[in-house]
Design an enzyme around this catalytic site. Structure first.
Site, PDB file in Angstrom:
ATOM      1  N   LYS A  79       0.914  -1.233   0.004  1.00  0.00           N
ATOM      2  CA  LYS A  79       0.030   0.052  -0.118  1.00  0.00           C
ATOM      3  C   LYS A  79       0.917   1.152   0.040  1.00  0.00           C
ATOM      4  CE  LYS A  79      -1.901   0.986   4.398  1.00  0.00           C
ATOM      5  NZ  LYS A  79      -1.534   2.379   4.971  1.00  0.00           N
ATOM      6  N   SER A  80       2.012   1.088   0.877  1.00  0.00           N
ATOM      7  CA  SER A  80       2.872   2.382   0.734  1.00  0.00           C
ATOM      8  C   SER A  80       3.478   2.741  -0.555  1.00  0.00           C
ATOM      9  CB  SER A  80       3.744   2.099   1.954  1.00  0.00           C
ATOM     10  OG  SER A  80       3.377   2.291   3.067  1.00  0.00           O
ATOM     11  N   ARG A 129       2.825   6.048  -3.485  1.00  0.00           N
ATOM     12  CA  ARG A 129       3.707   6.633  -3.688  1.00  0.00           C
ATOM     13  C   ARG A 129       3.695   6.623  -5.411  1.00  0.00           C
ATOM     14  NH1 ARG A 129       4.905   5.377   1.004  1.00  0.00           N
ATOM     15  NH2 ARG A 129       6.264   6.601   2.448  1.00  0.00           N
ATOM     16  N   SER A 169       5.460  12.332  12.197  1.00  0.00           N
ATOM     17  CA  SER A 169       5.260  11.346  11.096  1.00  0.00           C
ATOM     18  C   SER A 169       5.998  11.651   9.808  1.00  0.00           C
ATOM     19  CB  SER A 169       3.749  11.387  10.684  1.00  0.00           C
ATOM     20  OG  SER A 169       3.401  10.936   9.485  1.00  0.00           O
ATOM     21  N   GLN A 214       5.367  10.772   7.007  1.00  0.00           N
ATOM     22  CA  GLN A 214       4.401  10.924   5.798  1.00  0.00           C
ATOM     23  C   GLN A 214       4.390  12.368   5.486  1.00  0.00           C
ATOM     24  OE1 GLN A 214       0.578   9.133   6.308  1.00  0.00           O
ATOM     25  NE2 GLN A 214       1.226   7.281   7.082  1.00  0.00           N
ATOM     26  N   SER A 236       9.887   6.351  11.605  1.00  0.00           N
ATOM     27  CA  SER A 236       9.717   5.743  10.234  1.00  0.00           C
ATOM     28  C   SER A 236      10.517   5.948   9.107  1.00  0.00           C
ATOM     29  CB  SER A 236       8.132   6.051  10.025  1.00  0.00           C
ATOM     30  OG  SER A 236       7.381   5.603  10.944  1.00  0.00           O
ATOM     31  N   ASP A 261       4.285  -0.120  12.096  1.00  0.00           N
ATOM     32  CA  ASP A 261       2.980  -0.970  11.739  1.00  0.00           C
ATOM     33  C   ASP A 261       3.290  -2.394  12.197  1.00  0.00           C
ATOM     34  OD1 ASP A 261       2.096   1.292  10.621  1.00  0.00           O
ATOM     35  OD2 ASP A 261       2.147   0.787   8.672  1.00  0.00           O
ATOM     36  N   ARG A 287      -3.353   3.160  19.336  1.00  0.00           N
ATOM     37  CA  ARG A 287      -2.921   1.667  19.372  1.00  0.00           C
ATOM     38  C   ARG A 287      -2.648   1.161  20.462  1.00  0.00           C
ATOM     39  NH1 ARG A 287      -0.545   1.088  12.967  1.00  0.00           N
ATOM     40  NH2 ARG A 287      -2.722   1.065  11.953  1.00  0.00           N
TER      41      ARG A 287
HETATM   42  O1  LIG Z   1       4.653   6.602   4.412  1.00  0.00           O
HETATM   43  C1  LIG Z   1       3.944   5.505   4.529  1.00  0.00           C
HETATM   44  O2  LIG Z   1       3.586   5.045   3.525  1.00  0.00           O
HETATM   45  C2  LIG Z   1       3.648   5.095   5.802  1.00  0.00           C
HETATM   46  C3  LIG Z   1       4.423   5.684   6.885  1.00  0.00           C
HETATM   47  C4  LIG Z   1       4.043   5.132   8.561  1.00  0.00           C
HETATM   48  O3  LIG Z   1       3.606   6.153   9.320  1.00  0.00           O
HETATM   49  P1  LIG Z   1       4.389   7.415   9.871  1.00  0.00           P
HETATM   50  O4  LIG Z   1       5.484   7.923   9.133  1.00  0.00           O
HETATM   51  O5  LIG Z   1       3.286   8.313  10.295  1.00  0.00           O
HETATM   52  O6  LIG Z   1       4.835   6.550  11.144  1.00  0.00           O
HETATM   53  C5  LIG Z   1       3.253   3.920   8.427  1.00  0.00           C
HETATM   54  O7  LIG Z   1       2.897   3.919   9.687  1.00  0.00           O
HETATM   55  C6  LIG Z   1       1.948   4.046   7.608  1.00  0.00           C
HETATM   56  O8  LIG Z   1       1.287   2.848   7.574  1.00  0.00           O
HETATM   57  C7  LIG Z   1       2.830   4.029   5.923  1.00  0.00           C
HETATM   58  C1  LIG Z   2      -0.835   3.895  10.044  1.00  0.00           C
HETATM   59  C2  LIG Z   2      -1.248   3.113   8.905  1.00  0.00           C
HETATM   60  O1  LIG Z   2      -1.757   3.966   7.468  1.00  0.00           O
HETATM   61  P1  LIG Z   2      -2.148   5.441   7.321  1.00  0.00           P
HETATM   62  O2  LIG Z   2      -1.291   6.305   8.350  1.00  0.00           O
HETATM   63  O3  LIG Z   2      -1.401   5.775   6.024  1.00  0.00           O
HETATM   64  O4  LIG Z   2      -3.475   5.557   7.695  1.00  0.00           O
HETATM   65  C3  LIG Z   2      -1.261   1.859   8.604  1.00  0.00           C
HETATM   66  O5  LIG Z   2      -1.619   1.083   7.696  1.00  0.00           O
HETATM   67  O6  LIG Z   2      -1.097   1.011   9.576  1.00  0.00           O
END
Ligand SMILES: O=C(O)C1=C[C@@H](OP(=O)(O)O)[C@@H](O)[C@H](O)C1
Ligand SMILES: C=C(OP(=O)(O)O)C(=O)O
Length: 416
Positions: free
Chosen positions: A24-25, A29, A154, A156, A182, A298, A329
């Site tokens: 999914k990640s 992207r 995060s 992200q 992460s 995760d 969580r």
């Molecule tokens: O960049 C990504 O695809 C993700 C980064 C992680 O989040 P964080 O960077 O918020 O920890 C992960 O927990 C999430 O499921 C997917």
């Molecule tokens: C944290 C997760 O996803 P997201 O942050 O993209 O919602 C996940 O898939 O565990």
């Protein structure tokens, strides 16, 4: 209406092959890269996750959008979709409103919004300050290339900025402050950009991407290691199950491949073949189990529940970001583990899982708190009790819609 899954048959087969969909990640992207490169990026093996579908459908709406109206988008619970789209839309022409699920409106986005606004974007909060929903007045004018960003909430936010960086008029010079959480996900982003012809430098805490043209490229999405983790837990908790997970390779962009190393200590051996991996039981060393999840958050739920079911105590670090994911969580794990008399207590940032008084009732009902990973992490409990109920079985669709079907391949019977 939320439906429960009831798992009653714990006699499982000895052998099965499971085909897990694309990461999914990586998929999310790849979708942004395809759009930002105006279609120069071709994608193979895209994930079937709801989070990927929602992003794909938002990007199609953006493409068809008539610039005069405000385009309203809803990403549901998809964190990457919310963060990646916010950055993507900030420098597209048009006016946009982006919202999500109730929980999405409690997941912080201020760090990203402030970073984008200091680059020159115009993003406002429609509800609570610092959280979605957002109003984005897209612009093509960038004020500066250099910004500072906090990395410990995060990753992200950083990936979101990097994905749009080559197409920004001035490029991006990102100074990451604090300890980056992460980190493998940031590496994944940079690697995927690089596969599309984009050069970058990352020296100490500074990442630089200058304006660049994407090249014609093909991205092949690897299967999802986070989804694979549930199968490791099932093998660890079964007597004699050999599983073949197709498509997984030794070289992966996903930090959650770390599950291979973690599970070696929990009795699962991984053998790489040319077409995937074989998982089988092995003897696990008797040693203190202490893991840091800062690079693979995760996996935390999978490993916590797996250890609980194995009756092994575990010390967990790096769980700081778990509170702002699909649910809190830590709270969710504590509550549900208490149903088998396992405790999870914090002591100065270290979480201790204690299985000393574990007790299996005949039936257990697990709440999922709108979190796919709660449902899948607790599924292996079906191997230990007579009847397991997972409340809200459809929650798994966020990352692994085929999970229950795949479970039936090892003979686990599910009723609704
Ligand atoms: O960049 C990504 O695809 C993700 C980064 C992680 O989040 P964080 O960077 O918020 O920890 C992960 O927990 C999430 O499921 C997917
Ligand atoms: C944290 C997760 O996803 P997201 O942050 O993209 O919602 C996940 O898939 O565990």
């Amino acid at each position: 209406m939320k439906k429960s899954a009831f798992i009653t048959n714990k006699k499982i087969d000895n052998r099965a092959t499971i085909a897990i969909s694309g990461s999914k990640s990586e998929s999310n992207r790849a979708l942004i890269l395809r759009s930002i490169s105006n279609g120069l990026v071709d994608i193979k093996n895209l994930s079937d996750a709801n989070d990927t579908q929602v992003l794909q459908s938002c990007l199609s709406k953006i493409e068809l959008h008539k610039k005069k109206e405000v385009l309203k988008l809803n990403v549901g619970p998809a964190g990457t979709a919310m963060r990646f789209l916010t950055a993507f839309l900030a420098f597209q022409e048009g006016e946009f409103e982006i919202s999500g699920s109730e929980r999405m409106h409690e997941r912080p986005i201020k760090i990203l919004v402030e970073a984008l606004n200091s680059l020159g974007a115009d993003i406002k909060y429609l509800g609570t300050n610092g959280y979605p929903p957002l109003r984005i007045n897209g612009t093509k004018i960038q004020k500066t290339a250099e910004i500072n960003i906090n990395g410990n909430v995060s990753s992200q936010y950083i990936s979101a900025l990097l994905l749009i960086a080559p197409a920004l008029p001035l490029g991006l010079k990102l100074n990451i402050e604090g300890k980056l959480t992460s980190k493998p996900y940031v590496n994944m982003t940079l690697n995927m950009l690089n596969s599309c012809g984009i050069e970058y430098t990352w020296i100490e805490n500074q990442i630089i991407i200058v304006p660049q043209i994407f090249k014609h490229s093909q991205l092949f999405i690897e299967p999802d290691w986070s989804s694979a983790s549930y199968w490791y837990s099932i093998v660890a908790n079964s007597d004699n199950l050999d599983l073949f997970l197709s498509g997984f390779k030794k070289d992966s962009l996903q930090g959650d491949q770390k599950i291979v190393e973690i599970m070696k200590n929990l009795g699962v051996e991984t053998k790489y073949t040319s077409s995937g991996i074989n998982l089988s039981r092995c003897k696990s060393p008797e040693r203190e189990l202490i893991y840091d999840f800062i690079e693979c958050p995760d996996l935390a739920q999978t490993v916590a529940v797996c250890c609980a079911l194995l009756g092994k105590n575990l010390k967990m670090k790096g769980l700081e970001t778990l509170k702002i994911k699909e649910t809190d969580r830590i709270k969710a794990l504590k509550m549900e583990l208490s149903k088998i008399n396992v405790t999870l207590n914090e002591n100065g940032g270290l979480y201790e899982l204690n299985t000393q008084n574990i007790q299996y009732p005949d039936k257990v009902s697990i709440k999922t708190y709108d979190d796919h990973r709660m449902a899948m992490a607790f599924a292996p409990l079906a191997l230990k009790i007579n009847r397991l109920e997972i409340e809200d079985m459809d929650v798994i669709g966020k990352s692994y819609p085929n999970f229950w079907n795949d479970l039936s391949k090892i003979g686990i019977q599910l009723t609704q």
